[in-house]
Design a protein around this motif. Structure first.
Motif, PDB file in Angstrom:
ATOM      1  N   ILE A  80      22.274   8.216  34.884  1.00 52.19           N
ATOM      2  CA  ILE A  80      22.326   6.700  34.578  1.00 52.19           C
ATOM      3  C   ILE A  80      23.480   6.228  34.099  1.00 52.19           C
ATOM      4  CG2 ILE A  80      21.321   4.792  33.460  1.00 52.19           C
ATOM      5  CD1 ILE A  80      18.536   6.454  33.134  1.00 52.19           C
ATOM      6  N   ILE A  81      24.148   5.173  35.095  1.00 54.38           N
ATOM      7  CA  ILE A  81      25.488   4.896  34.551  1.00 54.38           C
ATOM      8  C   ILE A  81      25.509   3.141  34.203  1.00 54.38           C
ATOM      9  CG2 ILE A  81      26.888   6.462  35.949  1.00 54.38           C
ATOM     10  CD1 ILE A  81      27.211   3.946  37.730  1.00 54.38           C
ATOM     11  N   GLY A  82      24.309   2.634  34.512  1.00 61.72           N
ATOM     12  CA  GLY A  82      24.033   1.326  34.261  1.00 61.72           C
ATOM     13  C   GLY A  82      22.519   0.621  34.331  1.00 61.72           C
ATOM     14  N   THR A  83      22.484  -0.310  33.553  1.00 66.85           N
ATOM     15  CA  THR A  83      20.987  -1.064  34.047  1.00 66.85           C
ATOM     16  C   THR A  83      21.199  -2.401  34.611  1.00 66.85           C
ATOM     17  OG1 THR A  83      21.086  -1.757  31.630  1.00 66.85           O
ATOM     18  CG2 THR A  83      19.849   0.031  32.226  1.00 66.85           C
ATOM     19  N   ILE A  84      20.176  -3.099  35.225  1.00 68.77           N
ATOM     20  CA  ILE A  84      20.263  -4.495  35.661  1.00 68.77           C
ATOM     21  C   ILE A  84      19.021  -5.063  34.882  1.00 68.77           C
ATOM     22  CG2 ILE A  84      19.977  -5.943  37.505  1.00 68.77           C
ATOM     23  CD1 ILE A  84      20.769  -3.472  39.180  1.00 68.77           C
ATOM     24  N   ILE A  85      18.972  -5.964  34.159  1.00 71.53           N
ATOM     25  CA  ILE A  85      18.177  -6.573  33.316  1.00 71.53           C
ATOM     26  C   ILE A  85      17.980  -8.001  33.642  1.00 71.53           C
ATOM     27  CG2 ILE A  85      17.388  -6.894  31.080  1.00 71.53           C
ATOM     28  CD1 ILE A  85      19.455  -4.841  30.207  1.00 71.53           C
ATOM     29  N   PRO A  86      16.753  -8.334  34.432  1.00 75.99           N
ATOM     30  CA  PRO A  86      16.468  -9.723  34.555  1.00 75.99           C
ATOM     31  C   PRO A  86      16.192 -10.593  33.485  1.00 75.99           C
ATOM     32  CG  PRO A  86      14.550  -8.317  35.397  1.00 75.99           C
ATOM     33  CD  PRO A  86      15.732  -7.378  34.638  1.00 75.99           C
ATOM     34  N   GLU A  87      16.706 -11.763  33.511  1.00 74.22           N
ATOM     35  CA  GLU A  87      16.365 -12.830  32.451  1.00 74.22           C
ATOM     36  C   GLU A  87      14.889 -13.048  32.739  1.00 74.22           C
ATOM     37  OE1 GLU A  87      18.112 -14.394  30.036  1.00 74.22           O
ATOM     38  OE2 GLU A  87      19.964 -13.251  30.242  1.00 74.22           O
ATOM     39  N   THR A  88      14.307 -13.502  31.518  1.00 72.68           N
ATOM     40  CA  THR A  88      13.011 -13.908  31.439  1.00 72.68           C
ATOM     41  C   THR A  88      12.471 -15.105  32.040  1.00 72.68           C
ATOM     42  OG1 THR A  88      12.548 -12.595  29.536  1.00 72.68           O
ATOM     43  CG2 THR A  88      10.745 -14.049  30.221  1.00 72.68           C
ATOM     44  N   TRP A  89      13.192 -16.417  31.708  1.00 70.59           N
ATOM     45  CA  TRP A  89      12.837 -17.572  32.523  1.00 70.59           C
ATOM     46  C   TRP A  89      13.957 -18.139  33.124  1.00 70.59           C
ATOM     47  CZ3 TRP A  89       7.973 -18.170  31.723  1.00 70.59           C
ATOM     48  CH2 TRP A  89       7.458 -17.649  30.831  1.00 70.59           C
ATOM     49  N   LYS A  90      14.954 -17.336  33.400  1.00 68.45           N
ATOM     50  CA  LYS A  90      15.931 -17.682  34.557  1.00 68.45           C
ATOM     51  C   LYS A  90      16.060 -16.690  35.737  1.00 68.45           C
ATOM     52  CE  LYS A  90      19.483 -17.896  31.390  1.00 68.45           C
ATOM     53  NZ  LYS A  90      20.775 -18.282  30.619  1.00 68.45           N
ATOM     54  N   ARG A  91      16.832 -17.132  36.623  1.00 69.07           N
ATOM     55  CA  ARG A  91      17.307 -16.513  37.710  1.00 69.07           C
ATOM     56  C   ARG A  91      18.248 -15.397  37.551  1.00 69.07           C
ATOM     57  NH1 ARG A  91      17.573 -19.993  43.030  1.00 69.07           N
ATOM     58  NH2 ARG A  91      19.456 -20.915  42.052  1.00 69.07           N
ATOM     59  N   ASP A  92      18.767 -15.403  36.467  1.00 72.43           N
ATOM     60  CA  ASP A  92      20.021 -14.543  36.149  1.00 72.43           C
ATOM     61  C   ASP A  92      19.658 -13.091  35.924  1.00 72.43           C
ATOM     62  OD1 ASP A  92      21.037 -16.997  35.872  1.00 72.43           O
ATOM     63  OD2 ASP A  92      21.634 -17.038  34.042  1.00 72.43           O
ATOM     64  N   PHE A  93      20.521 -12.085  36.254  1.00 73.73           N
ATOM     65  CA  PHE A  93      20.374 -10.726  35.983  1.00 73.73           C
ATOM     66  C   PHE A  93      21.529 -10.289  35.241  1.00 73.73           C
ATOM     67  CE2 PHE A  93      17.643 -11.415  39.526  1.00 73.73           C
ATOM     68  CZ  PHE A  93      16.852 -10.392  39.469  1.00 73.73           C
ATOM     69  N   ASN A  94      21.420  -9.572  34.137  1.00 69.66           N
ATOM     70  CA  ASN A  94      22.434  -9.024  33.301  1.00 69.66           C
ATOM     71  C   ASN A  94      22.948  -7.591  33.784  1.00 69.66           C
ATOM     72  OD1 ASN A  94      22.748 -11.404  31.511  1.00 69.66           O
ATOM     73  ND2 ASN A  94      20.930 -10.712  30.620  1.00 69.66           N
ATOM     74  N   LEU A  95      23.991  -7.370  33.777  1.00 72.21           N
ATOM     75  CA  LEU A  95      24.378  -6.025  34.340  1.00 72.21           C
ATOM     76  C   LEU A  95      25.391  -5.262  33.022  1.00 72.21           C
ATOM     77  CD1 LEU A  95      24.684  -4.244  36.867  1.00 72.21           C
ATOM     78  CD2 LEU A  95      27.017  -5.311  37.228  1.00 72.21           C
ATOM     79  N   GLU A  96      24.711  -4.147  32.762  1.00 73.06           N
ATOM     80  CA  GLU A  96      25.359  -3.384  31.764  1.00 73.06           C
ATOM     81  C   GLU A  96      25.632  -1.937  32.055  1.00 73.06           C
ATOM     82  OE1 GLU A  96      22.587  -3.557  28.424  1.00 73.06           O
ATOM     83  OE2 GLU A  96      22.685  -5.726  28.386  1.00 73.06           O
ATOM     84  N   PHE A  97      26.902  -1.556  31.842  1.00 75.97           N
ATOM     85  CA  PHE A  97      27.131  -0.113  32.475  1.00 75.97           C
ATOM     86  C   PHE A  97      27.516   0.808  31.073  1.00 75.97           C
ATOM     87  CE2 PHE A  97      27.944  -2.058  36.464  1.00 75.97           C
ATOM     88  CZ  PHE A  97      27.586  -0.895  37.550  1.00 75.97           C
ATOM     89  N   GLU A  98      27.398   2.081  31.366  1.00 71.98           N
ATOM     90  CA  GLU A  98      27.508   2.752  30.313  1.00 71.98           C
ATOM     91  C   GLU A  98      28.826   2.879  29.510  1.00 71.98           C
ATOM     92  OE1 GLU A  98      24.898   4.802  28.984  1.00 71.98           O
ATOM     93  OE2 GLU A  98      23.636   3.661  30.309  1.00 71.98           O
TER      94      GLU A  98
END
Length: 177
Positions: A80-98
């Protein structure tokens, strides 16, 4: 891995295209019209696991769990080098890398067909725009980033992760009807 891919450092333009190859098991290719820089495909008809191919490396995108919307970006199969986390009430996706790099995939306007990857310090990095009524070449990609910091992941990887986000949203919308 195929030999028809080229290293993205050799790209001469910031305007690229994503072409769709195949109908029942499509493969998406990031190209400048002459060379292919990355490929995105899916392992099964359920399209749960995405495979991203760059000339030297393969990444996979897998769900954290059956009922979890968080996605893992893996180098190979399991690292695992990163995660994609969808926002709950928006269409945005947060991207976090190690390595500490973070960014957000977002639609800047309510009915926009353009997904933007933005970072707090770098600003807009790239845009993936859906072209209406284009089956063979459904997306264009515009790269805004002038200088690439060392901690930012490969741009073709970021583009294909964004494409996966767009395609996932389209499948969810189609399933809802």
């Amino acid at each position: 891995m195929s030999n028809d891919q080229r290293d993205f450092a050799q790209a001469k333009t910031n305007e690229l295209y994503i072409i769709k190859d195949g109908w029942f098991k499509p493969e998406y290719q990031l190209t400048d019209g002459q060379f292919v820089y990355a490929k995105l495909s899916y392992r099964s008809n359920f399209k749960r696991d995405a495979v991203i191919e760059l000339p030297q490396q393969i990444w996979t995108i897998k769900r954290k769990g059956w009922f979890n919307r968080t996605l893992f970006i893996n180098k190979g199969e399991d690292e695992i080098i990163g995660t994609i986390i969808p926002e709950t009430w928006k269409r945005d996706f947060n991207l976090e890398f190690e390595n500490g790099f973070t960014a957000t995939y977002l639609y800047k306007k309510l009915f926009s067909k353009s997904l933007t990857l933005t970072n707090d310090t770098l600003g807009d990095i790239l845009h993936i725009t859906q072209k209406a009524f284009s089956v063979k070449q459904p997306f264009t990609v515009t790269i805004d980033l002038v200088t690439k910091p060392s901690d930012i992941p490969a741009l073709p990887l970021l583009i294909m992760v964004g494409l996966h986000v767009v395609l996932s949203r389209q499948r969810q919308a189609a399933a809802a009807h």
